[in-house]
Design a protein around this motif. Structure first.
Motif, mmCIF file in Angstrom:
data_model
loop_
_atom_site.group_PDB
_atom_site.id
_atom_site.type_symbol
_atom_site.label_atom_id
_atom_site.label_comp_id
_atom_site.label_asym_id
_atom_site.label_seq_id
_atom_site.Cartn_x
_atom_site.Cartn_y
_atom_site.Cartn_z
ATOM 1 N N LEU A 1 78.695 36.488 54.268
ATOM 2 C CA LEU A 1 77.502 36.745 53.472
ATOM 3 C C LEU A 1 76.343 35.865 53.916
ATOM 4 C CD1 LEU A 1 76.429 38.362 51.023
ATOM 5 C CD2 LEU A 1 77.173 36.472 49.570
ATOM 6 N N ARG A 2 76.627 34.590 54.166
ATOM 7 C CA ARG A 2 75.563 33.688 54.626
ATOM 8 C C ARG A 2 75.077 34.069 56.016
ATOM 9 N NH1 ARG A 2 74.823 29.059 51.723
ATOM 10 N NH2 ARG A 2 72.908 29.060 52.967
ATOM 11 N N TRP A 3 76.009 34.450 56.896
ATOM 12 C CA TRP A 3 75.614 34.876 58.246
ATOM 13 C C TRP A 3 74.767 36.137 58.185
ATOM 14 C CZ3 TRP A 3 77.451 39.249 61.136
ATOM 15 C CH2 TRP A 3 77.043 39.258 62.466
ATOM 16 N N GLN A 4 75.130 37.058 57.283
ATOM 17 C CA GLN A 4 74.351 38.279 57.115
ATOM 18 C C GLN A 4 72.944 37.942 56.640
ATOM 19 O OE1 GLN A 4 75.634 41.269 57.746
ATOM 20 N NE2 GLN A 4 74.269 42.762 56.791
ATOM 21 N N GLU A 5 72.813 36.973 55.745
ATOM 22 C CA GLU A 5 71.493 36.573 55.269
ATOM 23 C C GLU A 5 70.658 35.976 56.403
ATOM 24 O OE1 GLU A 5 72.094 33.921 52.027
ATOM 25 O OE2 GLU A 5 72.654 35.510 50.605
ATOM 26 N N ALA A 6 71.299 35.147 57.239
ATOM 27 C CA ALA A 6 70.573 34.549 58.366
ATOM 28 C C ALA A 6 70.102 35.626 59.345
ATOM 29 C CB ALA A 6 71.462 33.525 59.077
ATOM 30 N N LEU B 1 63.938 36.160 51.215
ATOM 31 C CA LEU B 1 64.695 35.094 51.872
ATOM 32 C C LEU B 1 63.919 34.438 53.004
ATOM 33 C CD1 LEU B 1 68.178 36.895 52.072
ATOM 34 C CD2 LEU B 1 67.421 35.210 50.392
ATOM 35 N N HIS C 1 69.082 33.184 41.914
ATOM 36 C CA HIS C 1 67.918 32.630 42.605
ATOM 37 C C HIS C 1 66.673 32.790 41.750
ATOM 38 C CE1 HIS C 1 64.998 31.736 45.730
ATOM 39 N NE2 HIS C 1 64.433 32.913 45.530
ATOM 40 N N ARG D 1 73.676 36.754 43.168
ATOM 41 C CA ARG D 1 72.937 35.700 43.876
ATOM 42 C C ARG D 1 71.443 35.877 43.705
ATOM 43 N NH1 ARG D 1 75.231 32.779 48.013
ATOM 44 N NH2 ARG D 1 73.410 33.077 49.329
ATOM 45 N N TRP E 1 82.576 34.586 52.254
ATOM 46 C CA TRP E 1 81.359 33.856 51.872
ATOM 47 C C TRP E 1 80.534 33.493 53.115
ATOM 48 C CZ3 TRP E 1 79.572 28.896 52.938
ATOM 49 C CH2 TRP E 1 78.489 28.446 52.173
ATOM 50 N N GLY E 2 81.222 33.051 54.170
ATOM 51 C CA GLY E 2 80.506 32.774 55.415
ATOM 52 C C GLY E 2 79.873 34.022 56.000
ATOM 53 N N SER F 1 75.864 40.054 45.790
ATOM 54 C CA SER F 1 74.475 39.975 46.239
ATOM 55 C C SER F 1 73.519 40.045 45.058
ATOM 56 C CB SER F 1 74.175 41.109 47.228
ATOM 57 O OG SER F 1 74.970 40.992 48.384
#
Length: 317
Positions: free
Chosen positions: A120-125, A203, A54, A50, A117-118, A47
């Motif tokens: 992590l992306r789901w957590q971000e969403a 985000l 960014h 990333r 990895w998915g 995290s």
């Protein structure tokens, strides 16, 4: 003497395959459980990496000072363990019926990494969705507290005390970093510095829009700050109304996609139940595995497409 011939019963032959596969999966889960703390630290490092990546990809004039790098909360190690256990269980089923054992064991590492990895992306969403649900009422409370004569910092302290969620984490960042010594220039971080840095790193596009307004207003006199926050709150309410109307109009598209996808899934399930041996034979070859991925993707695409096309966003305020 008669021949002492051992006979293997087909109905119990699956145990020969299950035992080594189950032992390997059990060992993998045990290793993951023992290494849960390193897993949590690794997720936190991912995290942070990333967040820094960014920030470094921003235009030169927008790159924040290293003191003001914001890192969103990492997924919990419990979620990572559950995801790893789910992947292991799916592979066990696949190795028992469709996937060759060696192929399944070789795929375990890459598939688990892709699943994390998915995650992590789901957590971000989820993080963004939760933050945006909190944003409009919290800005309304900020406007009321500022009108009552509270300073910007007093307002943030009172709001953070009452909130519990992603917005509290981000506004807590504003409180923590104000007054921190800067690395790339002399002096300490001021409210405009910290608010502006968070605006380019958050985000949520809606939150970024509000913070850009706030970074200009926070250095102004109290009456200007109150006026701008009130204007932002009223515009956000109007934006929410427009978005709700758009989502209502697009609901039919979402329901149609879900209905088509579920109809295909029910048909595939019926064929699997009635013609299981043929399905295993068809999808157990290397080409069959590729076709299985294509079939699953074609069943999921209408559902995913309906959900994606039914999304409506409005940050124009």
């Amino acid at each position: 003497m008669g021949n002492n011939t051992q006979i293997t019963h087909p109905e119990t032959a699956w145990l020969v395959t299950l035992v080594p596969v189950a032992l390997v999966i059990l060992a993998a889960l045990l290793i993951i459980f023992v290494l849960r703390r390193p897993v949590a630290m690794a997720l936190a490092r991912v995290s942070a990496s990333r967040a820094q990546q960014h920030a470094s990809n921003l235009p030169a004039q927008l790159i924040p000072d290293p003191t003001l790098i914001y890192v969103a909360p990492a997924p919990s190690p419990q979620a990572a363990l559950i995801m790893s256990a789910t992947v292991a269980g799916v592979l066990v089923v696949g190795m028992l019926f469709v996937i060759p054992t060696l192929v399944g064991l070789l795929l375990m590492g890459p598939i688990t990494a892709a699943a994390l990895w998915g995650l992590l992306r789901w957590q971000e969403a989820r993080y963004v969705a939760h933050l945006e649900r909190e944003l409009t009422p919290s800005v309304g409370r900020m406007s009321a507290l500022l009108r009552a004569g509270n300073s910007f910092r007093q307002t943030l302290v009172r709001l953070n005390h009452d909130m519990d969620g992603p917005l509290r984490h981000e506004w807590g960042f504003l409180l923590e970093r104000v007054g921190s010594p800067m690395v790339n220039r002399e002096g300490i971080a001021t409210h405009p510095d910290v608010v502006g840095a968070l605006a380019v790193q958050t985000l949520s596009p809606r939150h970024a829009t509000f913070l850009n307004h706030l970074s200009v207003a926070v250095a102004q006199p109290q009456d200007v700050l109150v006026t701008r926050v009130m204007a932002a709150y009223e515009a956000m309410q109007a934006s929410d109304r427009r978005r709700e109307e758009a989502v209502t109009e697009l609901a039919q598209m979402r329901y149609s996609g879900i209905a088509i996808g579920l109809a295909g899934a029910v048909m595939a399930l019926y064929l699997a139940v009635t013609q299981w041996e043929r399905m295993v034979m068809a999808y157990s070859s290397p080409l069959g595995m590729i076709m299985a991925v294509i079939v699953v993707a074609s069943l999921l695409l209408p559902i995913g497409g309906g959900l994606m096309l039914a999304q409506a966003d409005d940050v124009d305020y």
